[in-house]
Write a protein that holds these residues in place. Sequence first.
Motif, PDB file in Angstrom:
ATOM      1  N   LEU A  98      -8.038  -2.145   0.381  1.00 24.58           N
ATOM      2  CA  LEU A  98      -8.318  -1.375  -0.824  1.00 24.58           C
ATOM      3  C   LEU A  98      -9.365  -2.084  -1.680  1.00 24.58           C
ATOM      4  O   LEU A  98     -10.332  -1.468  -2.146  1.00 24.58           O
ATOM      5  N   ARG A  99      -9.200  -3.364  -1.880  1.00 28.26           N
ATOM      6  CA  ARG A  99     -10.144  -4.123  -2.716  1.00 28.26           C
ATOM      7  C   ARG A  99     -11.550  -4.121  -2.105  1.00 28.26           C
ATOM      8  O   ARG A  99     -12.545  -3.913  -2.804  1.00 28.26           O
ATOM      9  N   LEU A 100     -11.651  -4.331  -0.792  1.00 21.96           N
ATOM     10  CA  LEU A 100     -12.966  -4.343  -0.149  1.00 21.96           C
ATOM     11  C   LEU A 100     -13.594  -2.948  -0.129  1.00 21.96           C
ATOM     12  O   LEU A 100     -14.817  -2.813  -0.274  1.00 21.96           O
ATOM     13  N   ALA A 101     -12.784  -1.914   0.028  1.00 25.51           N
ATOM     14  CA  ALA A 101     -13.308  -0.538  -0.021  1.00 25.51           C
ATOM     15  C   ALA A 101     -13.832  -0.224  -1.420  1.00 25.51           C
ATOM     16  O   ALA A 101     -14.865   0.430  -1.577  1.00 25.51           O
ATOM     17  N   GLU A 102     -13.145  -0.693  -2.444  1.00 30.64           N
ATOM     18  CA  GLU A 102     -13.611  -0.512  -3.820  1.00 30.64           C
ATOM     19  C   GLU A 102     -14.950  -1.222  -4.027  1.00 30.64           C
ATOM     20  O   GLU A 102     -15.868  -0.678  -4.642  1.00 30.64           O
ATOM     21  N   GLN A 103     -15.079  -2.436  -3.495  1.00 30.58           N
ATOM     22  CA  GLN A 103     -16.341  -3.175  -3.615  1.00 30.58           C
ATOM     23  C   GLN A 103     -17.471  -2.445  -2.894  1.00 30.58           C
ATOM     24  O   GLN A 103     -18.601  -2.393  -3.382  1.00 30.58           O
ATOM     25  N   GLY A 109     -22.970   2.388  -5.747  1.00 37.46           N
ATOM     26  CA  GLY A 109     -23.247   2.849  -7.096  1.00 37.46           C
ATOM     27  C   GLY A 109     -22.163   3.716  -7.701  1.00 37.46           C
ATOM     28  O   GLY A 109     -22.369   4.349  -8.734  1.00 37.46           O
ATOM     29  N   LYS A 110     -20.981   3.730  -7.099  1.00 37.09           N
ATOM     30  CA  LYS A 110     -19.889   4.572  -7.594  1.00 37.09           C
ATOM     31  C   LYS A 110     -19.031   3.798  -8.587  1.00 37.09           C
ATOM     32  O   LYS A 110     -18.846   2.588  -8.466  1.00 37.09           O
ATOM     33  N   THR A 111     -18.499   4.533  -9.572  1.00 34.62           N
ATOM     34  CA  THR A 111     -17.703   3.894 -10.623  1.00 34.62           C
ATOM     35  C   THR A 111     -16.261   4.394 -10.659  1.00 34.62           C
ATOM     36  O   THR A 111     -15.466   3.920 -11.464  1.00 34.62           O
ATOM     37  N   ALA A 123       3.607   4.385  -4.614  1.00 35.94           N
ATOM     38  CA  ALA A 123       3.942   3.129  -5.309  1.00 35.94           C
ATOM     39  C   ALA A 123       2.900   2.041  -5.017  1.00 35.94           C
ATOM     40  O   ALA A 123       2.546   1.265  -5.913  1.00 35.94           O
ATOM     41  N   PHE A 124       2.392   1.992  -3.797  1.00 32.25           N
ATOM     42  CA  PHE A 124       1.359   1.027  -3.423  1.00 32.25           C
ATOM     43  C   PHE A 124       0.107   1.232  -4.275  1.00 32.25           C
ATOM     44  O   PHE A 124      -0.443   0.284  -4.838  1.00 32.25           O
ATOM     45  N   TYR A 125      -0.346   2.472  -4.389  1.00 27.18           N
ATOM     46  CA  TYR A 125      -1.560   2.736  -5.172  1.00 27.18           C
ATOM     47  C   TYR A 125      -1.344   2.466  -6.656  1.00 27.18           C
ATOM     48  O   TYR A 125      -2.215   1.881  -7.312  1.00 27.18           O
ATOM     49  N   LEU A 126      -0.206   2.858  -7.179  1.00 31.96           N
ATOM     50  CA  LEU A 126       0.084   2.594  -8.592  1.00 31.96           C
ATOM     51  C   LEU A 126       0.107   1.087  -8.861  1.00 31.96           C
ATOM     52  O   LEU A 126      -0.389   0.623  -9.891  1.00 31.96           O
ATOM     53  N   ALA A 127       0.651   0.311  -7.930  1.00 30.00           N
ATOM     54  CA  ALA A 127       0.701  -1.150  -8.086  1.00 30.00           C
ATOM     55  C   ALA A 127      -0.684  -1.782  -8.009  1.00 30.00           C
ATOM     56  O   ALA A 127      -0.873  -2.920  -8.448  1.00 30.00           O
ATOM     57  N   ASN A 128      -1.656  -1.038  -7.473  1.00 31.59           N
ATOM     58  CA  ASN A 128      -3.017  -1.551  -7.342  1.00 31.59           C
ATOM     59  C   ASN A 128      -3.980  -0.923  -8.353  1.00 31.59           C
ATOM     60  O   ASN A 128      -5.185  -0.890  -8.131  1.00 31.59           O
ATOM     61  N   GLY A 129      -3.426  -0.425  -9.462  1.00 34.22           N
ATOM     62  CA  GLY A 129      -4.255   0.036 -10.567  1.00 34.22           C
ATOM     63  C   GLY A 129      -4.647   1.499 -10.555  1.00 34.22           C
ATOM     64  O   GLY A 129      -5.421   1.934 -11.410  1.00 34.22           O
ATOM     65  N   TYR A 130      -4.146   2.268  -9.605  1.00 32.68           N
ATOM     66  CA  TYR A 130      -4.463   3.697  -9.546  1.00 32.68           C
ATOM     67  C   TYR A 130      -3.505   4.472 -10.436  1.00 32.68           C
ATOM     68  O   TYR A 130      -2.388   4.029 -10.681  1.00 32.68           O
ATOM     69  N   ARG A 131      -3.957   5.643 -10.897  1.00 27.40           N
ATOM     70  CA  ARG A 131      -3.138   6.494 -11.742  1.00 27.40           C
ATOM     71  C   ARG A 131      -3.272   7.941 -11.285  1.00 27.40           C
ATOM     72  O   ARG A 131      -4.342   8.371 -10.863  1.00 27.40           O
ATOM     73  N   GLU A 132      -2.173   8.674 -11.410  1.00 29.98           N
ATOM     74  CA  GLU A 132      -2.214  10.106 -11.107  1.00 29.98           C
ATOM     75  C   GLU A 132      -3.050  10.804 -12.157  1.00 29.98           C
ATOM     76  O   GLU A 132      -3.146  10.345 -13.286  1.00 29.98           O
ATOM     77  N   GLY A 133      -3.659  11.927 -11.767  1.00 28.40           N
ATOM     78  CA  GLY A 133      -4.417  12.686 -12.749  1.00 28.40           C
ATOM     79  C   GLY A 133      -5.382  13.651 -12.119  1.00 28.40           C
ATOM     80  O   GLY A 133      -5.383  13.869 -10.914  1.00 28.40           O
ATOM     81  N   VAL A 148      -4.671  10.448  -6.840  1.00 25.99           N
ATOM     82  CA  VAL A 148      -4.715   9.281  -7.725  1.00 25.99           C
ATOM     83  C   VAL A 148      -6.154   8.815  -7.825  1.00 25.99           C
ATOM     84  O   VAL A 148      -6.987   9.118  -6.957  1.00 25.99           O
ATOM     85  N   GLY A 149      -6.454   8.083  -8.863  1.00 25.96           N
ATOM     86  CA  GLY A 149      -7.794   7.584  -9.037  1.00 25.96           C
ATOM     87  C   GLY A 149      -7.823   6.307  -9.850  1.00 25.96           C
ATOM     88  O   GLY A 149      -6.813   5.878 -10.412  1.00 25.96           O
ATOM     89  N   LYS A 150      -9.014   5.739  -9.903  1.00 26.72           N
ATOM     90  CA  LYS A 150      -9.198   4.474 -10.607  1.00 26.72           C
ATOM     91  C   LYS A 150     -10.659   4.364 -11.025  1.00 26.72           C
ATOM     92  O   LYS A 150     -11.548   4.703 -10.242  1.00 26.72           O
ATOM     93  N   ARG A 151     -10.885   3.884 -12.213  1.00 21.94           N
ATOM     94  CA  ARG A 151     -12.255   3.572 -12.653  1.00 21.94           C
ATOM     95  C   ARG A 151     -12.532   2.116 -12.287  1.00 21.94           C
ATOM     96  O   ARG A 151     -11.716   1.245 -12.573  1.00 21.94           O
ATOM     97  N   LEU A 152     -13.672   1.899 -11.688  1.00 27.33           N
ATOM     98  CA  LEU A 152     -14.040   0.537 -11.275  1.00 27.33           C
ATOM     99  C   LEU A 152     -14.695  -0.206 -12.429  1.00 27.33           C
ATOM    100  O   LEU A 152     -15.426   0.394 -13.214  1.00 27.33           O
ATOM    101  N   PRO A 153     -14.430  -1.507 -12.518  1.00 26.73           N
ATOM    102  CA  PRO A 153     -15.054  -2.294 -13.601  1.00 26.73           C
ATOM    103  C   PRO A 153     -16.555  -2.432 -13.396  1.00 26.73           C
ATOM    104  O   PRO A 153     -17.062  -2.299 -12.328  1.00 26.73           O
TER     105      PRO A 153
END
Length: 153
Positions: A98-103, A109-111, A123-133, A148-153
């Motif tokens: 997950l971390r390497l795919a995010e990188q 150029g995706k955020t 539960a795995f995704y929620l524990a890794n910073g993802y949120r439903e929405g 689920v989704g996540k905004r990248l820093p």
Amino acid sequence: MVTSVERYTLRPVRSPREWAAYHAIRRNAIFAALLPAQPYDERDPDEFAPHHFPHVLVHDGDIVGTVRIDLIGEKAAGLRLIGVRGDLQRQGHGRVLLRLAEQTARAFGKTEIVINAHPSSLAFYLANGYREGEWDDAGPPRPTLIRVGKRLP
């Protein structure tokens, strides 16, 4: 539990051996285990569509996981069919994948990351910073999946 990211590489699928491992992991760890009523098609045109990038996670020379990174619009990437070999699950490989795919998505150029999660993986995704929405994606999730989704820093 595996923790050293330096022992991993996430790379596009590039050889017949890697394609065979990619399809075997997806067939066994995702379709057979979580979607038994849905046949797996390794020739699905979605795999080869423009802006869809199949990847394998390599750990110490062994292919241990898969993800397809789909570029969606201006800012989002979809992580599709994230899978870890059945005999290697619950050892930390998924978290590294997950971390390497995010990188990798960030390098495109995706955020934002969007995932259509199976309920057993929520539960795995929620524990890794993802949120439903209401995250933007190419279409609505299948009725059995949770977006689920996540905004990248």
